[in-house]
Scaffold this motif. Sequence first.
Motif, PDB file in Angstrom:
ATOM      1  N   MET A  81      -0.954   9.970  -8.285  1.00 38.94           N
ATOM      2  CA  MET A  81      -0.359   8.648  -8.066  1.00 38.94           C
ATOM      3  C   MET A  81      -0.826   8.010  -6.762  1.00 38.94           C
ATOM      4  O   MET A  81      -0.415   6.900  -6.435  1.00 38.94           O
ATOM      5  N   PHE A  82      -1.689   8.728  -6.021  1.00 34.62           N
ATOM      6  CA  PHE A  82      -2.108   8.232  -4.721  1.00 34.62           C
ATOM      7  C   PHE A  82      -3.611   8.409  -4.547  1.00 34.62           C
ATOM      8  O   PHE A  82      -4.219   9.333  -5.074  1.00 34.62           O
ATOM      9  N   SER A  83      -4.193   7.469  -3.786  1.00 33.00           N
ATOM     10  CA  SER A  83      -5.591   7.567  -3.397  1.00 33.00           C
ATOM     11  C   SER A  83      -5.640   7.949  -1.925  1.00 33.00           C
ATOM     12  O   SER A  83      -4.653   7.848  -1.200  1.00 33.00           O
ATOM     13  N   GLU A  84      -6.812   8.382  -1.472  1.00 35.52           N
ATOM     14  CA  GLU A  84      -6.920   8.844  -0.089  1.00 35.52           C
ATOM     15  C   GLU A  84      -8.032   8.098   0.625  1.00 35.52           C
ATOM     16  O   GLU A  84      -9.141   7.936   0.104  1.00 35.52           O
ATOM     17  N   GLY A  85      -7.730   7.610   1.835  1.00 44.87           N
ATOM     18  CA  GLY A  85      -8.710   6.909   2.655  1.00 44.87           C
ATOM     19  C   GLY A  85      -8.775   7.519   4.040  1.00 44.87           C
ATOM     20  O   GLY A  85      -8.227   8.604   4.293  1.00 44.87           O
ATOM     21  N   ASN A  86      -9.421   6.811   4.951  1.00 46.02           N
ATOM     22  CA  ASN A  86      -9.578   7.321   6.317  1.00 46.02           C
ATOM     23  C   ASN A  86      -8.244   7.479   7.030  1.00 46.02           C
ATOM     24  O   ASN A  86      -8.102   8.322   7.925  1.00 46.02           O
ATOM     25  N   LYS A 124       6.364   5.774   0.455  1.00 49.38           N
ATOM     26  CA  LYS A 124       7.563   5.869   1.295  1.00 49.38           C
ATOM     27  C   LYS A 124       8.748   6.388   0.496  1.00 49.38           C
ATOM     28  O   LYS A 124       9.542   7.198   0.999  1.00 49.38           O
ATOM     29  N   HIS A 125       8.852   5.928  -0.745  1.00 47.14           N
ATOM     30  CA  HIS A 125       9.987   6.337  -1.571  1.00 47.14           C
ATOM     31  C   HIS A 125       9.966   7.845  -1.820  1.00 47.14           C
ATOM     32  O   HIS A 125      11.006   8.512  -1.706  1.00 47.14           O
ATOM     33  N   LEU A 126       8.799   8.380  -2.168  1.00 46.83           N
ATOM     34  CA  LEU A 126       8.722   9.811  -2.480  1.00 46.83           C
ATOM     35  C   LEU A 126       8.801  10.664  -1.213  1.00 46.83           C
ATOM     36  O   LEU A 126       9.363  11.773  -1.236  1.00 46.83           O
ATOM     37  N   ARG A 127       8.240  10.166  -0.124  1.00 43.74           N
ATOM     38  CA  ARG A 127       8.418  10.896   1.141  1.00 43.74           C
ATOM     39  C   ARG A 127       9.896  10.985   1.490  1.00 43.74           C
ATOM     40  O   ARG A 127      10.383  12.018   1.974  1.00 43.74           O
ATOM     41  N   GLY A 128      10.610   9.891   1.228  1.00 48.21           N
ATOM     42  CA  GLY A 128      12.033   9.881   1.513  1.00 48.21           C
ATOM     43  C   GLY A 128      12.825  10.821   0.627  1.00 48.21           C
ATOM     44  O   GLY A 128      13.965  11.174   0.961  1.00 48.21           O
ATOM     45  N   TYR A 187      -2.501   6.526   0.059  1.00 44.46           N
ATOM     46  CA  TYR A 187      -1.824   5.254  -0.195  1.00 44.46           C
ATOM     47  C   TYR A 187      -1.626   5.111  -1.701  1.00 44.46           C
ATOM     48  O   TYR A 187      -2.238   5.823  -2.505  1.00 44.46           O
ATOM     49  N   ASP A 188      -0.751   4.172  -2.096  1.00 45.30           N
ATOM     50  CA  ASP A 188      -0.397   4.012  -3.509  1.00 45.30           C
ATOM     51  C   ASP A 188      -1.634   3.685  -4.351  1.00 45.30           C
ATOM     52  O   ASP A 188      -2.402   2.773  -4.022  1.00 45.30           O
ATOM     53  N   ARG A 189      -1.813   4.414  -5.439  1.00 45.70           N
ATOM     54  CA  ARG A 189      -2.912   4.134  -6.375  1.00 45.70           C
ATOM     55  C   ARG A 189      -2.614   2.879  -7.193  1.00 45.70           C
ATOM     56  O   ARG A 189      -3.495   2.072  -7.474  1.00 45.70           O
ATOM     57  N   TRP A 220       0.798  -1.220   0.000  1.00 42.46           N
ATOM     58  CA  TRP A 220       0.000   0.000   0.000  1.00 42.46           C
ATOM     59  C   TRP A 220       0.834   1.274   0.000  1.00 42.46           C
ATOM     60  O   TRP A 220       0.287   2.358  -0.273  1.00 42.46           O
ATOM     61  N   ASP A 221       2.128   1.178   0.279  1.00 41.00           N
ATOM     62  CA  ASP A 221       2.864   2.433   0.458  1.00 41.00           C
ATOM     63  C   ASP A 221       4.308   2.389  -0.037  1.00 41.00           C
ATOM     64  O   ASP A 221       5.137   3.181   0.412  1.00 41.00           O
TER      65      ASP A 221
END
Length: 649
Positions: free
Chosen positions: A189-194, A172-176, A198-200, A167-168
Amino acid sequence: MAGLIKREDIDEVRQRTDIKEVVDGYVTLKGAGLGTYKGLCPFHDERSPSFTVRPQVGRYHCFGCGEDGDAISFVQKMDHTSFHEAVEKLAARIGYELRYEDGGSGPNREEVGKRQRLLDAHKIADEFFRSQLLTPGAAEGRNFLDGRGFDRAAAEQFGVGYAPQGWDALLKHLRGRGFTDQELKLTGMFSEGNRGIYDRFRGRLIWPIRDIAGDTIGFGARKLYEDDQGPKYLNTPETTLYKKSQVLYGIDLAKRNIAKERQLVVVEGYTDVMACHLAGVATAVATCGTAFGTEHIKIARRLLSDDGSGGEVIFTFDGDAAGQKAALRAFEEDQRFTAQTYVAVEPTGADPCDLRQTRGDAAVRELIGSRRPLFEFAIKAALRRHNLDTVEGRVAALREAAPVVAQIRDAGMRPAYTRELAGWLGTPIEEVSRSVGAAAKRAATGGQPPSGTSAAAAQQPRGSAADGQAAPGQAMAGQAAGAPPSGAPAFMRPDPRDPVAAMERQALEVVLQEPGVLDGAAWPQFEASYFSTPAYAAVHTAIRATGPGPAADPVGWVEHIRQEVPEPLRALVSELAVTPLPANTPEAMQRYCRDILARLFELQITRIKAEKMGQLQRLDAAAHPEDFQRLNRELMQLEMQRRALRSDG
């Protein structure tokens, strides 16, 4: 804060940059005199090139919309970057190291524009996905590529990658790499949940989608695992970078070949683009989850220099119903091109990727080489929707196909396809020509059939019963206002210069005035005759419904016919019944009537022959030898009947 770029460095970048090379990345330029180049303006839609570049002075100017500037302003406008970013991009292009005022080192990552941050994120994600394709977890992705004939070199050429299951991994790579979640939300490139983003793309094969300049702006992802509940293909959603209506996958690789070969091949998927390029068709691109539309056409026309001097756009579609529907949608946009548009459909329905895998590179090249004009595809698609073995089906098919032939821009090809259409329909060339001509006139004037007008009536030239204007020497037929009662059909006055319409009129005049000529075998022949002019066809139908005319009461017979026709045509029946026939003696009258009916019956024989010739052309003689022989016998019998009519005359 970063300092400003030194003025002398800006001037140096501007002076060292070849503006023609920069513009060439977006627009196809052609020599237009010593030291001058022209192309279609990228800032507005135009059909004739007015965008002019003078490398000697480092400037461009569009004589159409007035846009002008230098290499820096061109990059700013085309890439939507700031002045600083444009200078830095051009400096990197020529390998020039910039200096900044007050000891600054240029803007850092946090200070660049939002667009550049998005581009940076996509570039890093692109590299990440490609590196993942080589890991043990990507075995299924590599198997997919191998199974379709793509080796590691092909994957590297097209930048194919793999999104890990999980899921990440990318998150994690881009945050880094210093990206904030707020920035990453904007990438698509990402979806959003509660629990946050997380990775799309997860557990999928990845294709980078790049713009014409080669920058990655989105991704396309193919499902690999059965437990993946998502769609087969999942693309980046709309973002400030990625607009699917403006994106063509493979355009960065194909653009120079498109410009050089004056050819654009539009395929349906990422693997089809790969297969085409690897097979030697390096002009292939694909849309990304949408139909080929207006914005795509603008890109294509600029690369093709679509200014009326040639070029071709070739669409490849699957042979199934969806593929045919896509081809017809493409045909709707055909008039936006001056380049010739074609369609290439493999008879078995195989796409370029399947074709390359099963039959090799040569088969892909042969598919593109077998292209047929898109309008021919549209004509045949129209014919397939009708039963050509019936008169009604052929008439309906002609009504639908004639406007397609009328749209053919090449005036030299239009008559040729008019003849082809006549052969496919088994309909006389004169009738098809009239329908095509009428459709062309309506298209030229933008005219539409009046409300309540039948499609058949709309095909006829002006000057028919009920259009409000009588032809010379003819009484008015229909209502003086030219409009039928509500719900009644409208009939246009047949053109007196039309030889077929004139002959049909003469035959009706003879029958209404001398019904005795239809005794014996003549009545069945007349009853079976086909009238192509709507108004006359309606009168013919009324005569058949009334039956042979009794010698004792011709007046009542004609009146019966008048009551049988639609209201707007009753005056026409009266007109036909009183028009003087060109004969001064009973013998001359008999000869005239016999000759007119002979011409009508000969026309009917000619029509039936054309129908059977059409059936013969559509028939596979090897598969249906008995039908082939039967049709040939029937054609011989018809020819004997035609000769007998001429002999009697």
